[in-house]
Design a protein around this motif. Structure first.
Motif, PDB file in Angstrom:
ATOM      1  N   LEU A   1     -43.146  23.706   0.444  1.00 23.27           N
ATOM      2  CA  LEU A   1     -44.154  23.669  -0.616  1.00 23.27           C
ATOM      3  C   LEU A   1     -44.023  24.868  -1.546  1.00 23.27           C
ATOM      4  N   ALA A   2     -43.782  26.054  -0.977  1.00 21.15           N
ATOM      5  CA  ALA A   2     -43.635  27.267  -1.792  1.00 21.15           C
ATOM      6  C   ALA A   2     -42.431  27.163  -2.719  1.00 21.15           C
ATOM      7  N   GLU A   3     -41.337  26.587  -2.220  1.00 19.83           N
ATOM      8  CA  GLU A   3     -40.150  26.426  -3.066  1.00 19.83           C
ATOM      9  C   GLU A   3     -40.431  25.474  -4.217  1.00 19.83           C
ATOM     10  N   LEU A   4     -41.121  24.371  -3.933  1.00 19.17           N
ATOM     11  CA  LEU A   4     -41.471  23.403  -4.979  1.00 19.17           C
ATOM     12  C   LEU A   4     -42.411  24.027  -6.007  1.00 19.17           C
ATOM     13  N   ALA A   5     -43.423  24.753  -5.521  1.00 16.21           N
ATOM     14  CA  ALA A   5     -44.396  25.372  -6.426  1.00 16.21           C
ATOM     15  C   ALA A   5     -43.740  26.447  -7.286  1.00 16.21           C
TER      16      ALA A   5
END
Length: 311
Positions: A126-130
């Protein structure tokens, strides 16, 4: 989990191709590949000692070695490179090279305790996508600003085509982020809790879940400081200057600011709070920071209690 300071420390300065290390127990400097062959040598070096491996965040190049060591049961700690540089300069070290960096990382870890890295694959995706979504937004703003100054018709068409492509990519990322949250029971529950707060929409909820995993474990003062919305004193002797916000996590603060701007106009409870502060003589930006602080403190309490805002 706090790392024990009596443990042996192996400090790593990370680059794309290699890891420059310092074994603080023996004083030995070494160098290995930033690849599986190097990770195997690191695991062997750690052996059966009570050891902690400490390394700086390095644009993502640190993630493979952190995952490899963590899977082997070796405690890993990630430190903020800015804090290490400030620490080095406070000790009169202005020179910078990979071996010196490893030495200062080791000294920093010995002087200042910190928490061990806890793997959380769902949140890390999720952090990579955000993060990628935020980078697309930055690019969109840059291209839009450039387009306003272009006179050549073809360049204006190219800029428009580029903006259209970025907009499609952002929509695709929004879909991926929603899917990632829906696929995780924990993320889904906490996303619903966060979005029950007035002014918290999908973007802010995803940002908090991705970049503030500590939510629910902190005091109200700690969470405000972590987000960078805690007013810091500016006092010395008889001088008592205006307080200002400082530090924290810029990515969280940026999204909080946009949410606060919208809330100050469209969300009845927070709009009333904003007007009350303005009527009391507060400057608009000070009032907005107060809304930002209120939102993140509420988010922390709601995740801690696992209860919706309405409840």
């Amino acid at each position: 989990m706090k790392m024990a300071q009596q443990d042996s420390i192996i400090a790593l300065d990370v680059s794309k191709a290699r890891l420059d290390g310092l074994d603080a127990e023996t004083g030995e400097a070494f160098q290995v590949e930033n690849a599986e062959a190097g990770y195997s040598l690191l695991r062997r070096r750690c052996g059966k000692r009570a050891v902690q491996v400490v390394l700086e965040a390095s644009g993502g190049y640190e993630r493979p070695v952190m995952e490899a060591l963590s899977k082997a049961g070796i405690p890993v700690r990630l430190v903020d490179p800015r804090k290490v540089r400030h620490f080095a300069r406070a000790h009169g070290r202005w020179a910078k090279n990979d071996r010196l960096d490893a030495r200062m990382i080791a000294a920093y870890a010995q002087a200042i305790p910190g928490a061990a890295y806890q793997p959380d694959p769902e949140r890390e995706v999720l952090a990579e996508l955000a993060t990628y979504r935020r980078q697309l937004l930055d690019e969109q703003t840059m291209v839009r600003n450039q387009a306003q100054t272009l006179a050549d018709p073809e360049l204006r068409r190219l800029a428009k085509r580029r903006l259209d492509a970025i907009a499609l990519l952002i929509l695709r990322l929004d879909k991926r982020i929603a899917e990632q949250i829906a696929a995780s029971k924990t993320l889904k529950v906490n996303d619903n809790l966060l979005q029950s707060i007035p002014a918290v929409g999908p973007v802010l909820a995803a940002t908090l879940l991705a970049h503030m995993p500590e939510l629910g474990t902190l005091t109200r003062h700690q969470v405000a400081a972590l987000a960078g919305v805690a007013p810091m004193d500016n006092q010395s002797g008889k001088r008592d200057g205006p307080r200002s916000i400082y530090g924290g996590r810029p990515v969280v603060r940026t999204v909080l600011y946009m949410a606060a701007v919208v809330a100050s106009r469209r969300n009845p409870p927070l709009a009333a709070f904003y007007k009350k502060l303005i009527a009391a003589g507060k400057k608009p930006k000070v009032a907005l920071v107060a809304i930002m602080r209120k939102i993140v403190v509420l988010a922390n309490a709601i995740i801690r209690d696992q209860r919706t805002y309405a409840a």
